[in-house]
Write an enzyme that holds these catalytic residues in place. Structure first.
Site, PDB file in Angstrom:
ATOM      1  N   CYS B  13      19.832   9.942 -13.440  1.00  0.00           N
ATOM      2  CA  CYS B  13      21.199   9.691 -13.908  1.00  0.00           C
ATOM      3  C   CYS B  13      21.325   9.894 -15.412  1.00  0.00           C
ATOM      4  O   CYS B  13      21.898   9.060 -16.121  1.00  0.00           O
ATOM      5  CB  CYS B  13      21.617   8.284 -13.513  1.00  0.00           C
ATOM      6  SG  CYS B  13      21.655   8.071 -11.725  1.00  0.00           S
ATOM      7  N   ALA B  14      20.802  10.995 -15.906  1.00  0.00           N
ATOM      8  CA  ALA B  14      20.916  11.294 -17.334  1.00  0.00           C
ATOM      9  C   ALA B  14      22.379  11.509 -17.693  1.00  0.00           C
ATOM     10  O   ALA B  14      23.216  11.753 -16.819  1.00  0.00           O
ATOM     11  CB  ALA B  14      20.106  12.540 -17.663  1.00  0.00           C
ATOM     12  N   ALA B  17      24.030  14.545 -16.507  1.00  0.00           N
ATOM     13  CA  ALA B  17      24.338  14.562 -15.075  1.00  0.00           C
ATOM     14  C   ALA B  17      25.814  14.253 -14.806  1.00  0.00           C
ATOM     15  O   ALA B  17      26.376  14.691 -13.798  1.00  0.00           O
ATOM     16  CB  ALA B  17      23.444  13.572 -14.325  1.00  0.00           C
ATOM     17  N   SER B  37      18.244   7.707  -8.151  1.00  0.00           N
ATOM     18  CA  SER B  37      17.734   7.152  -9.399  1.00  0.00           C
ATOM     19  C   SER B  37      16.468   6.367  -9.077  1.00  0.00           C
ATOM     20  O   SER B  37      16.079   6.244  -7.902  1.00  0.00           O
ATOM     21  CB  SER B  37      18.795   6.259 -10.035  1.00  0.00           C
ATOM     22  OG  SER B  37      18.358   5.821 -11.300  1.00  0.00           O
ATOM     23  N   TYR B  62      13.579   8.693  -6.337  1.00  0.00           N
ATOM     24  CA  TYR B  62      13.961  10.114  -6.290  1.00  0.00           C
ATOM     25  C   TYR B  62      13.619  10.767  -4.942  1.00  0.00           C
ATOM     26  O   TYR B  62      14.361  11.607  -4.437  1.00  0.00           O
ATOM     27  CB  TYR B  62      13.264  10.913  -7.397  1.00  0.00           C
ATOM     28  CG  TYR B  62      13.534  10.408  -8.807  1.00  0.00           C
ATOM     29  CD1 TYR B  62      14.797   9.945  -9.177  1.00  0.00           C
ATOM     30  CD2 TYR B  62      12.522  10.416  -9.769  1.00  0.00           C
ATOM     31  CE1 TYR B  62      15.039   9.497 -10.473  1.00  0.00           C
ATOM     32  CE2 TYR B  62      12.758   9.983 -11.069  1.00  0.00           C
ATOM     33  CZ  TYR B  62      14.013   9.512 -11.409  1.00  0.00           C
ATOM     34  OH  TYR B  62      14.255   9.078 -12.688  1.00  0.00           O
ATOM     35  N   HIS B  83       9.499  17.564 -14.945  1.00  0.00           N
ATOM     36  CA  HIS B  83      10.060  18.700 -14.197  1.00  0.00           C
ATOM     37  C   HIS B  83       9.105  19.259 -13.167  1.00  0.00           C
ATOM     38  O   HIS B  83       9.480  19.524 -12.020  1.00  0.00           O
ATOM     39  CB  HIS B  83      10.486  19.822 -15.158  1.00  0.00           C
ATOM     40  CG  HIS B  83      11.786  19.539 -15.858  1.00  0.00           C
ATOM     41  ND1 HIS B  83      12.464  20.481 -16.592  1.00  0.00           N
ATOM     42  CD2 HIS B  83      12.530  18.410 -15.949  1.00  0.00           C
ATOM     43  CE1 HIS B  83      13.566  19.954 -17.103  1.00  0.00           C
ATOM     44  NE2 HIS B  83      13.615  18.690 -16.726  1.00  0.00           N
ATOM     45  N   LYS B 101      17.373  22.402 -18.661  1.00  0.00           N
ATOM     46  CA  LYS B 101      16.504  23.043 -19.630  1.00  0.00           C
ATOM     47  C   LYS B 101      16.031  22.014 -20.646  1.00  0.00           C
ATOM     48  O   LYS B 101      16.708  21.022 -20.838  1.00  0.00           O
ATOM     49  CB  LYS B 101      17.177  24.224 -20.317  1.00  0.00           C
ATOM     50  CG  LYS B 101      18.664  24.126 -20.640  1.00  0.00           C
ATOM     51  CD  LYS B 101      19.188  23.059 -21.558  1.00  0.00           C
ATOM     52  CE  LYS B 101      18.612  22.922 -22.938  1.00  0.00           C
ATOM     53  NZ  LYS B 101      19.208  21.765 -23.677  1.00  0.00           N
ATOM     54  N   ASP B 186      15.190  21.592 -26.770  1.00  0.00           N
ATOM     55  CA  ASP B 186      16.574  21.210 -26.488  1.00  0.00           C
ATOM     56  C   ASP B 186      17.555  22.275 -26.985  1.00  0.00           C
ATOM     57  O   ASP B 186      18.190  22.968 -26.184  1.00  0.00           O
ATOM     58  CB  ASP B 186      16.879  19.858 -27.135  1.00  0.00           C
ATOM     59  CG  ASP B 186      18.251  19.333 -26.718  1.00  0.00           C
ATOM     60  OD1 ASP B 186      18.598  19.486 -25.535  1.00  0.00           O
ATOM     61  OD2 ASP B 186      18.971  18.801 -27.569  1.00  0.00           O
TER      62      ASP B 186
END
Lengths: 360, 360
Positions: B13-14, B17, B37, B62, B83, B101, B186
């Site tokens: 839940c970033a 998102a 989550s 997850y 990832h 990314k 980033d």
């Protein structure tokens, strides 16, 4: 005598001299009285081609301009390799010197010129026109305002144009005996100046040329780049080239704001130009846009930047001539710093992109 | 079945998102059916905070998303260090992978992900949203038209934002165990992608980091730059930072034209954006202006770029799911090239700015 204009002579009928001849006519405190060339015919031709007043005196060779008693100041658009000879000769004859850029082939040569100007109490200024545009002043206000710009972090400056085959074969700017600094001296000069301008003329500590410079067969730079670094973490990059489409952009980024100007050297239009500035921008909710978006700031000028340059130069000359003031030291100092950084870029290119420390 | 939408689950839940959850709702061929989550409460909270339909299933942990039989595809906005674990797990469960990314901490990790996707015949795409904006397509047309752009010479790409103190202390993007690539991973990711995009995804031969990168105490990059070089003389520079005001600009210069886009990653406005393009520009007589001046090209979009990304991804998934097509290889290939260049920049930073050769 305060209304009498400063009387200019031009030494050399380069193409750029047409623009400056017009600038002298436009400037309210200057007048062009003489044009010097290697031959009197070329001088006459220049006067006629540029529809200068019939009173403009054609002279040859260059010395005739320096010897003319009515000439107060000279504009020197000769190839860079001739600058030291003619700028020094002009200073020795008491003529104030408006010198085309790059000022010299290296700072040692420039120092000879500047010393001659000092010793003869004549004003020196290089012909970097955009410095004198009112837009430049407006941008300066914004990037020195800590509330909207914060602290300067980085400058990115690009100046390129696509030279045609004739230029790449024959222009003085690709000839090692005339303008040996090539693209670095011609367009790179502007990048370096813009970076120094944004940094309030504080010299970087280190200069590192970027890899991949392109030279012609005679070893003259057609394209190169460099990175400049300051001890407090500020940095800058420059990219100059004769091999890529016309681009004249400067981006200046602080902690709280950012400035972008796409045409800083020659504005798209003469009378009106703009830049983009943004302060304290973040994103809209969900990061679907900016808040605020950058603003476009327009600047109008009645007098083109080159005429404002002549006006400022003539103003300083007038103060010396009529009020006994000393020459303004700001302009030669800025020229010297630009030259110092240019020399460092050249040195780093020549030594395989090793960092070069600048000693002001 | 051709009208049934592709059913998405979100893993993590970033903040980003929220944007992608909305994009999935907006995309005509996708629907968000589950949010996973580490705790079911966080998943419920995310559903409620983002006003998602009551039918959206909160799941924890997850794995529950990967095990859910109705989920066709997952969007993975977890920290980069997770990832490889979760993208591989998703692929093994037959879920198509839309990955935030930077795709991985290094190309070796990404290769593990891509292999898992290939072996399980699932679509892979990274979540670089601007790729899918119609503006990007329009710009592509112009810079690949030799009559108006000529040959590509250089790209200059800058992506920066001023992170606040909380970000610099606590964000996952400054933590060596979460997003060890920091600003390079980033924001640098976007710069690298833009440079590859302009170069039609042809990898550079050499990558040289610029001097003066800034790292935090844990060694994570907060600011850095690099130069990329191709054997035919093309070059590019990138500058990415968490320490300078928001800037997202790309400048692409060819022999005959130049493109500038000031907001390539997140357009200033969602529905309408623009770029500047100029072809065959020279100067007016006396070099007092440009001729022609650059044109502003406006592009309108009904669907935001992130929804278009979801739409394209869902389209490919549908082709695999319903028509037995193979996964599209273009997207994983572009991701891999971006990661390769990013790794090379990191390596050059770490080895004292020595050039790093890229082996595709």
């Amino acid at each position: 005598m305060s209304t009498s204009p400063i009387r200019f002579g031009i030494i050399g009928c380069a193409e750029i001299a047409c623009k400056v001849a017009r600038a002298i006519s436009l400037s309210p405190n200057a007048t062009l009285i003489a044009v010097g060339s290697r031959s009197i015919d070329k001088a006459r031709q220049f006067i006629s081609d540029n529809a200068l007043p019939a009173s403009t005196i054609p002279l040859a060779p260059y010395d005739a301009v320096l010897d003319h008693p009515s000439v107060d100041a000279v504009y020197v658009p000769l190839p860079t390799s001739l600058h030291v000879t003619w700028a020094v000769a002009a200073a020795k004859k008491g003529k104030h010197v408006l010198l085309e850029k790059p000022t010299a082939l290296c700072v040692e040569e420039l120092d000879v010129i500047l010393q001659a100007c000092r010793e003869n109490r004549v004003q020196f200024m290089d012909s970097t026109m955009w410095m004198h545009h009112p837009r430049t002043e407006k941008m300066r206000e914004l990037i020195t305002d800590p509330t909207c710009f914060g602290e300067l972090k980085t400058v990115d400056s690009i100046c390129t144009f696509s030279a045609d085959e004739d230029f790449l074969q024959n222009d003085i700017r690709v000839k090692p005996d005339l303008d040996a600094l090539g693209a670095l001296g011609d367009v790179g000069w502007y990048c370096i100046r813009s970076i120094l301008w944004a940094n309030l003329y504080q010299l970087p500590k280190t200069v590192v040329a970027l890899s991949g410079p392109i030279k012609n067969n005679a070893g003259v730079l057609l394209s190169c780049g460099a990175q400049l670094l300051w001890p407090d973490g500020r940095s800058a990059t420059l990219n100059c080239s004769f091999l890529a489409h016309l681009t004249m952009q400067m981006t200046v980024i602080g902690t709280k704001g950012a400035l972008h100007v796409p045409d800083f050297i020659t504005p798209y239009e003469e009378g009106k130009c703009s830049f983009r500035f943004v302060s304290d921008a973040g994103f809209t909710e969900l990061v679907t846009g900016w808040d605020p978006v950058p603003s476009k700031h327009e600047v109008i000028t009645d007098l083109p930047q080159e005429a404002r340059m002549v006006q400022e130069f003539a103003r300083l000359v007038k103060l010396i001539k009529e009020e006994g003031k000393e020459p303004e030291t700001k302009w030669p100092e800025i020229s010297r710093k630009t030259q110092l950084v240019m020399d460092a870029v050249k040195k780093s290119v020549d030594n395989g992109f090793e960092p070069v420390e600048i000693i002001g």
